[in-house]
Enzyme design. Structure first.
Site, PDB file in Angstrom:
ATOM      1  N   ARG A 276      18.892  -4.216  39.682  1.00 37.15           N
ATOM      2  CA  ARG A 276      19.655  -4.456  38.444  1.00 37.15           C
ATOM      3  C   ARG A 276      19.968  -3.147  37.728  1.00 37.15           C
ATOM      4  O   ARG A 276      20.960  -3.041  37.019  1.00 37.15           O
ATOM      5  CB  ARG A 276      18.893  -5.449  37.554  1.00 37.15           C
ATOM      6  CG  ARG A 276      17.595  -4.944  36.999  1.00 37.15           C
ATOM      7  CD  ARG A 276      16.680  -6.070  36.530  1.00 37.15           C
ATOM      8  NE  ARG A 276      16.078  -6.790  37.658  1.00 37.15           N
ATOM      9  CZ  ARG A 276      15.259  -7.834  37.545  1.00 37.15           C
ATOM     10  NH1 ARG A 276      14.950  -8.296  36.336  1.00 37.15           N
ATOM     11  NH2 ARG A 276      14.754  -8.415  38.603  1.00 37.15           N
TER      12      ARG A 276
ATOM     13  N   LYS B 125       5.518  -2.511  46.711  1.00 41.02           N
ATOM     14  CA  LYS B 125       5.435  -3.794  47.393  1.00 41.02           C
ATOM     15  C   LYS B 125       4.193  -3.838  48.279  1.00 41.02           C
ATOM     16  O   LYS B 125       3.638  -2.790  48.630  1.00 41.02           O
ATOM     17  CB  LYS B 125       6.685  -3.991  48.269  1.00 41.02           C
ATOM     18  CG  LYS B 125       7.963  -4.191  47.471  1.00 41.02           C
ATOM     19  CD  LYS B 125       9.148  -4.442  48.380  1.00 41.02           C
ATOM     20  CE  LYS B 125      10.431  -4.625  47.590  1.00 41.02           C
ATOM     21  NZ  LYS B 125      10.443  -5.841  46.759  1.00 41.02           N
TER      22      LYS B 125
HETATM   23  N1  BES Z   1      15.047  -6.203  46.952  1.00 39.83           N
HETATM   24  C1  BES Z   1      14.145  -6.994  46.197  1.00 39.83           C
HETATM   25  C2  BES Z   1      14.423  -8.492  46.332  1.00 39.83           C
HETATM   26  C3  BES Z   1      14.195  -9.100  47.686  1.00 39.83           C
HETATM   27  C4  BES Z   1      12.990  -9.685  47.981  1.00 39.83           C
HETATM   28  C5  BES Z   1      15.205  -9.142  48.619  1.00 39.83           C
HETATM   29  C6  BES Z   1      12.793 -10.267  49.214  1.00 39.83           C
HETATM   30  C7  BES Z   1      15.003  -9.720  49.849  1.00 39.83           C
HETATM   31  C8  BES Z   1      13.794 -10.298  50.144  1.00 39.83           C
HETATM   32  C9  BES Z   1      14.232  -6.639  44.723  1.00 39.83           C
HETATM   33  O1  BES Z   1      14.522  -5.318  44.445  1.00 39.83           O
HETATM   34  C10 BES Z   1      12.890  -6.920  44.132  1.00 39.83           C
HETATM   35  O2  BES Z   1      11.967  -6.262  44.484  1.00 39.83           O
HETATM   36  N2  BES Z   1      12.826  -7.910  43.251  1.00 39.83           N
HETATM   37  C11 BES Z   1      11.631  -8.267  42.625  1.00 39.83           C
HETATM   38  C12 BES Z   1      11.909  -8.420  41.161  1.00 39.83           C
HETATM   39  C13 BES Z   1      10.684  -8.500  40.316  1.00 39.83           C
HETATM   40  C14 BES Z   1       9.976  -7.173  40.312  1.00 39.83           C
HETATM   41  C15 BES Z   1      11.059  -8.901  38.921  1.00 39.83           C
HETATM   42  C16 BES Z   1      11.143  -9.590  43.199  1.00 39.83           C
HETATM   43  O3  BES Z   1      11.968 -10.421  43.550  1.00 39.83           O
HETATM   44  O4  BES Z   1       9.942  -9.786  43.316  1.00 39.83           O
HETATM   45 MN    MN Z   2      12.831  -4.093  44.377  1.00 38.46          MN
END
Ligand code: BES
Ligand code: MN
Ligand code: ZN
Length: 494
Positions: free
Chosen positions: A350, A276
């Site tokens: 997931r 991230k």
């Molecule tokens: N934990 C995150 C989702 C999230 C984002 C929760 C912001 C709370 C606030 C999840 O694991 C994630 O990183 N999702 C990605 C998915 C993508 C890589 C397909 C996302 O939402 O960008």
């Molecule tokens: Mn994630």
């Protein structure tokens, strides 16, 4: 916390509360009585327009020893026919916040008057008791210089002329719901260095023991034996051992018609090698919000002991980077036997949930609900006041929706169709693809989970937006909301 009395007069307290609807107060016996004791002051204020009956407005008066209670709080309720149960919960939230801030320890409140044609006295008691712990909850801090001079509300005397047993039951019910939510908030708020998977498992055990539930914590070796390759892949880069936390609440003699509550328990999500951004990393301690909701609900269920069977399954680990970490392009095997092409290590939730759902099915459950801070996409789609939902069973969805609306945690259904089904199966090398693209990715995440729920009726709740509040609100402070703890508990108890 609560005492029930039929008369307010002799009850010594810091504050007495009365509600006022827009309609005439002529038959409001408590109002009339207090008005008389206060030398007609309420009527005079009312005539001058200084006693507001507008929804959620609060007027504070000193009783100057004319009553046994030091302060009088008059809370406006708006029009009697318009006040909904959800609005009343917010009224009590606003009120308790004020009472707490003003350092009232013992409050006296007239219950029966709050009832309307659409809100029963029982429901009034319920939302009152629910709002109390929620509205007065404070996020824990770790400051070495304490300036916390908060005085908790210690006692609430409820004045009611309704059957005391009925009121008592309703108060206990509401309070258990409120406390489940504050427990969830607390767990979410604790940072990742303090709340590891091991610590989360310890917390879960405390709940299991307190309410005499069966429990099981799967260790890494158990996961290897069971072939939980998806959860293990997420944990691979971590020095913290993973835990699969299972609590079993059996409220019926026979284990049948069970519901599984599955909660994402990522204690910190760096994104892994698909790392991230520095801003994206902030707040990722909250990535166990689904687990917290499930544990909060289990605490409520444990307290209220409904005649239902429930299994809670929480896959927990952090998502870290190291020489051992899983990588994009890796192909892994989930416990169900399906192979997964890892396209994005940040789509880890997931993966962890896939094995949790498969494991939950071993307990012969009839239905599955999963709760997860799963995608940023759901925030783009629905904002931070609606939980995104998906299902493979419209009837079961309806049940969850009714529960969610009752506790004012609204959900909104996202579509699921063959297009998305085909997308998550779109891989050249494996059965499934954990990240087929950005387009509709909140839906793709749910569609991926559906591959593991298979024929079992399933509802997916994406709380990435709703798990956190940007600002203080009627029923709590900014930060973790504990969202879905009450919806899940309500779903079970219905
Ligand atoms: N934990 C995150 C989702 C999230 C984002 C929760 C912001 C709370 C606030 C999840 O694991 C994630 O990183 N999702 C990605 C998915 C993508 C890589 C397909 C996302 O939402 O960008
Ligand atoms: Mn994630
Ligand atoms: Zn995540």
């Amino acid at each position: 916390m609560f005492t029930i009395k039929s008369e307010y007069k002799s009850v010594q307290g810091d504050a007495i509360i009365i509600g006022l609807f827009e309609e005439s107060q002529s038959n409001h016996s408590l109002y009339n009585d207090i008005n008389k004791n206060l030398d007609n002051e309420l009527e005079l204020l009312m005539e001058d327009g200084d006693l507001s009956k507008a929804y959620k407005s609060i007027t504070k008066l000193y009783t100057n020893k004319r009553l046994e209670q030091k302060r009088l709080y008059v809370i406006g309720l708006g029009k009697k026919n318009e006040l909904t149960l959800n609005q009343l919960r917010n009224v009590f939230g606003t009120l308790f916040k004020q009472l707490h801030q003003d350092k009232n320890k013992h409050i006296v409140i007239d219950l029966d008057y709050f009832a309307t044609p659409s809100v029963s006295i029982e429901q009034v008691a319920e939302v009152l008791a629910e709002a109390l712990p929620m509205a007065t909850y404070a996020q824990p801090v770790f400051k070495t210089i304490k300036k916390d001079n908060r005085i908790p509300i210690e006692r609430v005397t409820i004045i009611s002329n309704v059957d005391k047993e009925i009121v008592k039951k309703a108060l206990e019910k509401g309070y258990a719901f409120g406390k489940g939510t504050t427990l969830a908030r607390y767990l979410v708020h604790i940072p990742g260095n303090m709340l590891t998977a091991t610590k989360l498992a310890e917390r879960a055990l405390q709940i299991a023991k307190e309410y005499q539930m069966e429990y099981e914590i799967l260790e890494k070796e158990d996961m290897e034996r069971l072939g939980m390759g998806a959860l293990l892949a997420v944990n691979q880069g971590s020095t913290e051992p993973p835990k699969m936390i299972v609590l079993k609440y059996q409220g019926q003699a026979e284990w049948k018609d069970a519901i599984a509550l599955v909660g994402k328990g990522i204690t910190f999500d760096t994104g892994g090698y698909s790392i991230k951004s520095k801003n994206g990393l902030m707040g990722m301690k909250n990535d166990m919000g689904g687990a917290a909701a499930v544990l909060g609900a289990m605490a409520t269920i444990g307290k209220l002991k409904p005649k239902k069977n429930v299994i809670a399954v929480i896959p927990s680990t952090d998502n870290m980077i190291s020489g051992n970490a899983f990588k994009p392009d890796d192909v892994i095997f989930a416990m169900s036997g399906k192979s997964i092409e890892v396209r994005n290590t940040d789509a880890e939730g997931r993966l962890a949930l896939a094995d949790a759902i498969t494991y939950a099915k071993r307990f012969h459950v009839d239905k599955i609900v999963d709760v997860a801070t799963l995608t940023g996409g759901v925030i783009t789609a629905l904002g931070d006041k609606l939980t995104g939902a998906m299902t493979n069973d419209q009837d079961f969805y309806k049940e969850v929706e009714i529960a969610a609306n009752y506790v004012d945690e609204p959900i909104w259904q996202l579509p699921y169709n063959d297009h998305f089904k085909q997308q998550v199966r779109n891989s050249d090398v494996a059965d499934l693809n954990n990240s087929p693209g950005r387009k509709g990715h909140a839906i793709l995440a749910g569609a991926f989970l559906a591959e593991f729920a298979e024929a079992t009726p399933w509802v997916h709740l994406d709380i990435a937006g709703t798990a956190m509040a940007d600002t203080n609100h009627n029923l709590g402070p900014k930060g973790s909301t504990g969202v879905m703890a009450r919806t899940l508990a309500k779903l079970i108890i219905n």
